[in-house]
Design a protein around this motif. Structure first.
Motif, PDB file in Angstrom:
ATOM      1  N   SER A 257      46.530  29.596  65.000  1.00 40.21           N
ATOM      2  CA  SER A 257      47.263  31.298  65.826  1.00 40.21           C
ATOM      3  C   SER A 257      48.493  31.306  64.838  1.00 40.21           C
ATOM      4  O   SER A 257      49.301  32.877  65.354  1.00 40.21           O
ATOM      5  N   ILE A 261      50.194  34.778  65.964  1.00 37.89           N
ATOM      6  CA  ILE A 261      51.859  35.331  67.509  1.00 37.89           C
ATOM      7  C   ILE A 261      52.922  34.486  66.930  1.00 37.89           C
ATOM      8  O   ILE A 261      53.874  34.542  67.496  1.00 37.89           O
ATOM      9  N   GLN A 297      42.434  39.330  63.400  1.00 36.97           N
ATOM     10  CA  GLN A 297      42.894  38.809  64.755  1.00 36.97           C
ATOM     11  C   GLN A 297      41.762  38.463  65.548  1.00 36.97           C
ATOM     12  O   GLN A 297      41.817  38.007  66.411  1.00 36.97           O
ATOM     13  N   TYR A 301      40.468  35.588  67.173  1.00 37.76           N
ATOM     14  CA  TYR A 301      41.197  35.369  69.177  1.00 37.76           C
ATOM     15  C   TYR A 301      39.360  34.798  69.807  1.00 37.76           C
ATOM     16  O   TYR A 301      38.890  33.814  70.441  1.00 37.76           O
ATOM     17  N   ALA A 304      39.240  30.848  68.854  1.00 42.15           N
ATOM     18  CA  ALA A 304      40.116  30.279  70.086  1.00 42.15           C
ATOM     19  C   ALA A 304      38.976  30.480  71.359  1.00 42.15           C
ATOM     20  O   ALA A 304      39.386  29.187  71.917  1.00 42.15           O
ATOM     21  N   THR A 330      45.141  26.738  75.275  1.00 41.66           N
ATOM     22  CA  THR A 330      44.673  27.888  76.278  1.00 41.66           C
ATOM     23  C   THR A 330      45.666  28.630  77.261  1.00 41.66           C
ATOM     24  O   THR A 330      45.899  29.944  77.078  1.00 41.66           O
ATOM     25  N   ARG A 332      49.052  29.085  76.042  1.00 41.20           N
ATOM     26  CA  ARG A 332      50.092  30.083  75.174  1.00 41.20           C
ATOM     27  C   ARG A 332      49.393  30.774  74.824  1.00 41.20           C
ATOM     28  O   ARG A 332      50.224  32.520  74.471  1.00 41.20           O
ATOM     29  N   LEU A 333      47.371  31.291  74.410  1.00 37.18           N
ATOM     30  CA  LEU A 333      47.083  32.139  74.201  1.00 37.18           C
ATOM     31  C   LEU A 333      46.403  32.814  75.738  1.00 37.18           C
ATOM     32  O   LEU A 333      46.373  34.170  75.108  1.00 37.18           O
ATOM     33  N   PHE A 336      47.472  36.522  75.463  1.00 36.39           N
ATOM     34  CA  PHE A 336      47.356  37.200  74.597  1.00 36.39           C
ATOM     35  C   PHE A 336      45.923  37.961  74.627  1.00 36.39           C
ATOM     36  O   PHE A 336      45.278  39.337  74.446  1.00 36.39           O
TER      37      PHE A 336
END
Length: 650
Positions: A257, A261, A297, A301, A304, A330, A332-333, A336
């Motif tokens: 990541s 980010i 990206q 994602y 992830a 989880t 943290r993302l 987004f």
């Protein structure tokens, strides 16, 4: 023993030159009443002959190096020769690279055995030396990726690499590379720093097979600063590799990541369930990084979501590290995913469900502590940061005199490195020992002398009188005085008035006077005549040749002189253990023998070659000879470019 010129080379090349320079007839080309001289076969053949002579000289130097007593220089000289020959004869260069590798392996083995004897241990019990092989590998990698791969595999066959591979399952959350992988990445980073971006990517690419690692992510971030396209391509390949690897976990997702980010920061969760952070640029990025393209990206994602949206097992089935890394990654993302209009936003509901499940599995205190770091992105770009601040704080709070002196010395060196001359002097004033304080002040002045040409690089600045006054009053060793006056002469030459020639001559006289005062048999004497020769080459070529002869005499008087050392010890103290403590040093590329001889070869190839062969030591003679040969090759390449440009204009 001095090496004599080989008659076979000189006679062969002389014959080639004689034949190639025979007059040739060609019809005149007349256009609109004017004759345009075209490059003749004679000039082209002369260039080829000169280049052939230089290449042959490099091959001879490499051949001679095979018999050097010093195994390390046996390898280094051959590697340097192969690197120079490569653009003109890659087959010959490849052969020399292989011989250099054999010599490097022997050098490293000898170092291992010596280290074992000193430690009183078996050779396999000490860390393996790779210094010589690393140097050959770096040169080879810039020329031939396949050859570099062969050398890397040879290095990887060492027993320590096999041990590292067996212990691979015990890597930390940062997912360290294997020993061979770390060596490969170190090589790639060196090439990246040298501007060899494509070669760096070729060397690093096989590391994708080891999966996600903090070191590889850091390399990708540095690569993106040099070449965004190459960095993004390697990053996408790593994502695709991770997507195909069933072992990809939440920590791998966190590492991946970072480019998307938080380019300034990497974060993982350790085996105790605690967050671990590391800066990727030490917080000193001056401009924001370019965003990763949307396509890449999306790939990240999607990966992830695939890893993090799987149903969480019961608390008993998850280790603390797995539980916390899933929860943190989880959380943290998730913003987004939820705030995006891209296709991967479809995963947001499932991730929200999994995050809630994990939320209920973690005790409140730990959960709150981790949740507060969801948005961590590293330090924002900052302006000026005082590099001496921490040392100044330490000095202000130090009560012990020995500690104060140590900190003050560190401040002096740090201030000199940043060219803060006044602060360096103030730091030196804090040193209680009078002799040490005097040495520190001399160290500062030597570096001011080293900095003269940079400080006065503006061609309009020609106030050489004030510079000469500073050099005369400086409390520095004689070699530094010679260095200072030599550089002042260059600045004086800009004045272009009726007294310019006299001023320049007087300054060179002063420089030579101080060079002659430097003790015989010391590297400082060689350095003094070296910088003086280089300066005189720009100002008074006939005089430069006399100075070069003095340099050769000085070099021949120094025991074990090699010619590639760019550092001089201004003060070598002896501590309480009887060991030398090098506190003050000055480093300058202008001390290097090859640079000096390259400069002189541009003036006269034959004279420079003759002086190179007058050097007694095999190693310095090799460095000087190669410099002369490479200078000739550079001149012929430039001549060929000029000729081609002339033909294009026609």
């Amino acid at each position: 023993m001095k090496s004599k010129p080989r008659p076979t080379l000189r006679s062969t090349v002389s014959l080639a030159l004689a034949l190639l320079l025979l007059p040739t007839s060609a019809p005149a080309q007349q256009q609109r009443g004017r004759v345009k001289p075209a490059p003749t076969a004679q000039s082209k053949n002369a260039e080829r002959a000169r280049r052939l002579e230089a290449i042959t000289l490099l091959v001879e130097t490499a051949d001679k190096a095979r018999s050097f007593d010093d195994l390390f220089y046996r390898a280094r000289i051959q590697a340097l020769a192969a690197d120079a020959i490569w653009p003109h004869d890659s087959a010959q260069a490849r052969t020399i690279f292989r011989r250099a590798w054999e010599a490097a392996a022997a050098s490293d083995k000898a170092d291992d055995e010596e280290a074992a004897r000193e430690a009183g241990a078996l050779p396999g019990a000490v860390p393996k030396t790779t210094e010589a092989r690393d140097e050959v590998l770096k040169r080879a990698a810039t020329r031939d990726a396949r050859l570099a791969e062969i050398f890397l595999r040879d290095l990887s066959s060492d027993k320590d690499d096999g041990k590292a591979a067996r212990n691979e399952t015990h890597r930390t959350a940062w997912r360290e590379l294997s020993a061979s992988g770390a060596r490969r990445l170190a090589l790639a980073n060196e090439m990246l720093a040298a501007g060899e971006t494509r070669r760096a990517v070729e060397v690093a690419a096989p590391l994708l097979s080891e999966g996600v690692s903090a070191a590889l992510i850091a390399f990708i971030l540095r690569l993106r600063e040099r070449n965004i396209s190459d960095g993004d391509t390697l990053y996408l390949r790593l994502i695709e590799r991770a997507a195909a690897d069933p072992r990809t976990d939440a920590n791998a997702v966190l590492l991946l990541s970072s480019p998307v980010i938080s380019p300034n920061l990497m974060v993982v969760v350790d085996e105790f369930g605690s967050l671990q952070f590391t800066l990727t640029n030490f917080g000193m990025r001056s401009t924001p990084s370019q965003p990763v393209p949307q396509k890449i990206q999306t790939a990240f994602y999607n990966l992830a979501a695939s890893v993090l949206s799987t149903s969480a097992a019961s608390r008993d089935a998850l280790t603390m590290q797995e539980l916390m890394s899933r929860f943190y990654a989880t959380g943290r993302l998730l913003p987004f995913f939820e705030n995006s209009s891209a296709a991967y936003a479809v995963h947001a509901p499932a991730l929200r469900v999994r995050h809630s499940e994990l939320f209920n599995e973690i005790e409140a205190g730990r959960r709150e502590q981790v949740s507060s770091q969801f948005s961590a992105s590293g330090p924002a770009p900052r302006g000026y940061v005082d590099p001496l601040r921490s040392l100044a704080d330490e000095l202000a709070h130090a009560s012990d005199s020995a500690a104060r002196e140590s900190i003050a010395l560190s401040m002096v060196r740090a201030a000199v490195q940043n060219r803060y001359w006044d602060r360096a002097r103030r730091a030196a004033a804090e040193i209680e020992d009078a002799e040490r304080r005097s040495q520190a002040l001399s160290f500062i002045q030597v570096h001011q002398i080293k900095d003269i040409l940079r400080a006065y690089e503006d061609q309009k600045e020609d106030d050489f009188e004030s510079i000469a006054k500073f050099v005369r009053g400086a409390d520095v060793p004689p070699f530094a005085k010679a260095w200072g006056f030599a550089q002042t002469a260059i600045i004086a030459a800009r004045k272009r008035d009726s007294r310019t020639s006299q001023n320049v001559s007087e300054l060179i006289n002063e420089a030579e006077t101080y060079a002659a005062r430097v003790a015989q048999g010391t590297p400082e004497r060689v350095a003094a005549y070296g910088v003086l020769t280089t300066s005189a080459a720009r100002l008074d070529a006939p005089r430069a040749w006399g100075l070069l002869r003095e340099l050769v005499k000085a070099a021949n008087a120094v025991e074990d002189f090699t010619g590639d050392d760019v550092s001089l010890d201004l003060d070598a103290n002896t501590d309480s253990t009887g060991e030398a403590e090098d506190v003050f040093k000055v480093e300058a590329e202008s001390f290097r023998l090859d640079q000096i001889f390259a400069t002189m070869a541009h003036l006269d190839f034959d004279k420079a070659l003759a002086e190179a062969r007058a050097l007694d030591g095999d190693v310095p003679q090799a460095f000087a000879t190669m410099a002369v040969a490479k200078s000739r090759i550079q001149e012929t390449v430039k001549a060929e470019v000029r000729r081609q440009n002339t033909e294009v204009r026609r």
